[in-house]
Design an enzyme around this catalytic site. Structure first.
Site, short mmCIF file in Angstrom:
data_model
loop_
_atom_site.label_atom_id
_atom_site.label_comp_id
_atom_site.label_asym_id
_atom_site.label_seq_id
_atom_site.Cartn_x
_atom_site.Cartn_y
_atom_site.Cartn_z
CB ILE A 85 -0.93 0.06 1.22
CG1 ILE A 85 -0.12 0.15 2.52
CG2 ILE A 85 -1.88 -1.14 1.22
CD1 ILE A 85 -0.96 0.43 3.75
CB THR A 86 1.17 4.38 -1.49
OG1 THR A 86 -0.11 4.55 -2.12
CG2 THR A 86 2.09 3.58 -2.40
CE1 TYR A 147 4.94 1.17 -2.08
CE2 TYR A 147 6.55 2.35 -3.41
CZ TYR A 147 5.64 1.32 -3.26
OH TYR A 147 5.43 0.44 -4.30
#
Length: 241
Positions: A85-86, A147
């Site tokens: 995910i971000t 990230y």
């Protein structure tokens, strides 16, 4: 002999392409997903690949989910850690929750998915693990300290585990995709996306199927001498030395 493969985040985007690629290559594929039940049902209806719902950032959930997969499919030979995910923001605006969510899904998941199955792979003398990192784990990206840090950690995890299990017939490799035409990239504002494509020497976004082809190579029976490697698949946008 049919090999059992688990693909995390395996119902959408790059994961979807990997799941289908491995099924077509003769694997018995189990695809995990986190929350989109509608997409998972559509995926199964279209591909015939069974799906399993759990949070890859939760160790206990991974243990229970992997046990269920093995009970229904047999020993797991192959794991593709694709889920991620971000939660993007410049560091001065990044919250502890945004940091933790990305670390959990993108980096903790490496341990959570590999640790429960690695002993079995060692005992059987065969295993294939492929971890999906990112170009931004190699070069960094503003607005993505969480990230980029997590995806860089994936590369380090890959290198270390590869050395631990090399003599046991288990390979551990990494793929660092560049910008691929998926829903995640499609969410980028159009002007920003145009700017990104302008920096890619091949002049286009990657295709999910191109990443899936890399995975198929790495999990093949005859790819046993390739381990601890990071394949950069980014259209020459970033060339790692």
């Amino acid at each position: 002999m049919t090999r059992v493969a688990v693909v995390t985040g395996g119902t959408r985007g790059i994961g979807h392409a990997i799941s289908v690629e491995l099924k077509n290559a003769g694997f018995d594929v189990a695809a995990t997903y986190a929350g989109n039940d509608e997409a998972a049902k559509k995926f199964t209806d279209e591909t015939g690949i069974k799906t399993y719902k759990w949070d890859v950032g939760d160790y206990d959930a991974c243990v229970e989910g992997l046990k269920k997969v093995e009970a229904e499919h047999g020993p797991i030979d192959t794991v593709v850690n694709n889920a991620g995910i971000t939660r993007d923001a410049m560091l001065h605006k990044l919250t502890p929750q945004m940091w933790r969510e990305v670390m959990s899904a993108d980096l903790d998941s490496m341990f959570n998915m590999c640790q429960p199955v690695i002993a079995g792979m060692r005992d059987r003398g065969f295993g294939r693990i492929v971890n999906i990192s990112s170009i931004n784990g190699q070069k960094g990206q503003m607005g993505q300290t969480n990230y980029s840090a997590a995806k860089a950690g994936v590369i380090g995890f890959t290198k270390a585990l590869a050395q631990e299990v090399a003599r046991k017939g288990v390979t551990v490799n990494c793929i660092a995709p560049g910008y691929v035409d998926t829903d995640m990239v499609a969410a980028v504002p159009e002007k920003v996306l145009e700017g990104i494509i302008a920096t890619i020497p091949v002049g286009r976004l990657g295709k999910a199927e191109e990443i899936a082809h890399c995975v198929k190579f790495l999990v093949a029976e005859d790819a046993g001498f390739v381990t601890g490697a990071t394949i950069t698949a980014n259209g020459a946008q970033y060339i790692a030395g």
